[in-house]
Design an enzyme around this catalytic site. Structure first.
Site, PDB file in Angstrom:
ATOM      1  N   ASN A 188      -8.338 -31.596 114.475  1.00  0.00           N
ATOM      2  CA  ASN A 188      -7.523 -32.798 114.421  1.00  0.00           C
ATOM      3  C   ASN A 188      -6.373 -32.625 113.443  1.00  0.00           C
ATOM      4  OD1 ASN A 188      -6.948 -35.735 114.794  1.00  0.00           O
ATOM      5  ND2 ASN A 188      -8.992 -35.672 115.708  1.00  0.00           N
TER       6      ASN A 188
ATOM      7  N   PRO B 198      -8.001 -37.127 120.775  1.00  0.00           N
ATOM      8  CA  PRO B 198      -6.756 -37.726 120.300  1.00  0.00           C
ATOM      9  C   PRO B 198      -7.016 -38.601 119.072  1.00  0.00           C
ATOM     10  CG  PRO B 198      -6.956 -37.985 122.663  1.00  0.00           C
ATOM     11  CD  PRO B 198      -8.264 -37.434 122.186  1.00  0.00           C
ATOM     12  N   CYS B 199      -6.053 -38.595 118.164  1.00  0.00           N
ATOM     13  CA  CYS B 199      -6.315 -39.185 116.851  1.00  0.00           C
ATOM     14  C   CYS B 199      -5.499 -40.438 116.586  1.00  0.00           C
ATOM     15  CB  CYS B 199      -5.988 -38.152 115.786  1.00  0.00           C
ATOM     16  SG  CYS B 199      -4.348 -37.452 116.045  1.00  0.00           S
ATOM     17  N   GLN B 200      -4.753 -40.945 117.568  1.00  0.00           N
ATOM     18  CA  GLN B 200      -3.884 -42.092 117.287  1.00  0.00           C
ATOM     19  C   GLN B 200      -4.678 -43.302 116.796  1.00  0.00           C
ATOM     20  OE1 GLN B 200      -4.234 -40.456 120.174  1.00  0.00           O
ATOM     21  NE2 GLN B 200      -2.379 -40.521 121.413  1.00  0.00           N
ATOM     22  N   GLY B 201      -5.923 -43.391 117.204  1.00  0.00           N
ATOM     23  CA  GLY B 201      -6.715 -44.574 116.873  1.00  0.00           C
ATOM     24  C   GLY B 201      -7.314 -44.568 115.488  1.00  0.00           C
TER      25      GLY B 201
END
Length: 343
Positions: free
Chosen positions: A119, A80-83
């Site tokens: 991503n 996951p790439c939200q960070g």
């Protein structure tokens, strides 16, 4: 030749796994922390072990022992790439970033011949490339030659203009990305025109015959239609959708109606003559090119290039999210076939 052994991290329902299996890899283990996606994964990948776990706290040595994984050739996945936000040139050290670090940790432990990480495209540009550079540095420090590129799914036989950033690391040589497999893009209509306007109960026969080569490909080995439950909209919603032509959006409505939904994607119809826009995790702003409703799970799955024999389990909202989060299998297949040449 024995099939190369793969672990899929952040596997979701298994789009990336399916592409690798189609290309001739043996996916031994899939790890995710969303049970809904794993239920679907297990149903469709009968020969793969699954593990519901938070990768943040998972010890790769224990995974190796528990699943007897002493030789892993490739690690794949999409953390996951939200960070991936950036303060100056430094990636902010929040917990969501640590999920990416856990991918690095697994690669470090198993030392596979290759890894494939996918991503969102803007991961390459965040912080003027700081995140991209950090990723390259992390894997270079482990001895990998890292190549990266934004791929467009419609270049590889997927009826969707989905863009994904792909990182591939190899010990030794540098990965060469697959060339587009087609110059003639598959249109939305070619993908889903055989699927009817109304609900079909799971397991019923196809009401229409296939109308394109792509539809025949998607129907291979499938005798029944599943995951085609149509959403019932209000009469007012259907009235407004009916005012929007094929391939248009809220800008084709009278100006006084533009503010009915305050999002730039409001009232967007698929374009029957082009590949679809990116299928996301399901909401009520995107509509079929001719029917006055949102796409069904099966229509969305077709646009993602999931074959009809791949069944999605769970509530409809969960199924749409599973489809939208996935990597298109046909694109994954091309990435994997190219990787096989390097291995």
């Amino acid at each position: 030749m024995e099939k190369p052994i793969v672990i899929d991290l952040f596997s979701g329902c298994g789009g990336l796994s399916l592409g690798f299996e189609m290309a001739g890899f043996d996916v031994k283990l899939a790890i995710d922390n969303w049970e809904d996606a794993l239920v679907t994964y297990r149903f469709n990948h009968k020969n793969t072990d699954t593990l519901n776990a938070d990768l943040l706290n998972l010890d790769p040595a224990k995974v190796e022992q528990d699943f007897n994984l002493h030789e892993v050739d490739v690690i794949i996945g999409g953390p996951p790439c939200q960070g991936f936000s950036v303060a100056g040139k430094r990636i902010i050290d929040d917990d969501r970033n640590k999920l990416y670090k856990s991918f690095v940790r697994f690669v470090d432990h198993f030392k596979p011949k290759a890894f494939v990480m996918e991503n969102v495209p803007n991961i390459l540009s965040i912080g003027n490339g700081a995140v991209r550079d950090a990723i390259i540095n992390d894997f270079s420090a482990l001895g990998y030659n890292v190549a990266y590129k934004v791929l467009i799914a419609s270049d590889y036989g997927v009826p969707q203009n989905r863009r994904r950033a792909i990182f591939v690391g190899l010990l030794g040589s540098e990965y060469i990305f697959p060339k587009p497999t087609t110059e003639i893009r598959i249109t939305t209509k070619e993908a889903i025109s055989d699927l009817p306007e109304d609900t079909i109960n799971d397991g019923e026969s196809y009401p229409n015959s296939a109308q394109s080569d792509y539809q025949r490909l998607m129907r291979k080995n499938s005798t029944t239609l599943n995951n085609h439950q149509a959403t019932v909209h209000t009469a007012e919603t259907k009235r407004i959708i009916a005012m929007v032509p094929d391939g248009c959006n809220y800008k084709c409505l009278p100006k006084e109606m533009w503010s009915l939904r305050k999002v730039h994607i409001a009232w967007t119809r698929m374009d029957s003559k082009k590949p679809c826009f990116t299928i996301d995790t399901g909401h009520n702003h995107h509509f079929h090119y001719s029917y006055n409703r949102v796409p069904t799970v099966r229509e969305s799955a077709r646009i993602q290039s999931f074959p009809d024999i791949f069944l999605f389990i769970g509530g409809k909202g969960s199924q749409l999210k599973q489809v939208g989060n996935a990597v298109p299998p046909l694109m994954a297949d091309e990435i994997a076939k190219q990787l096989l040449k390097h291995l």
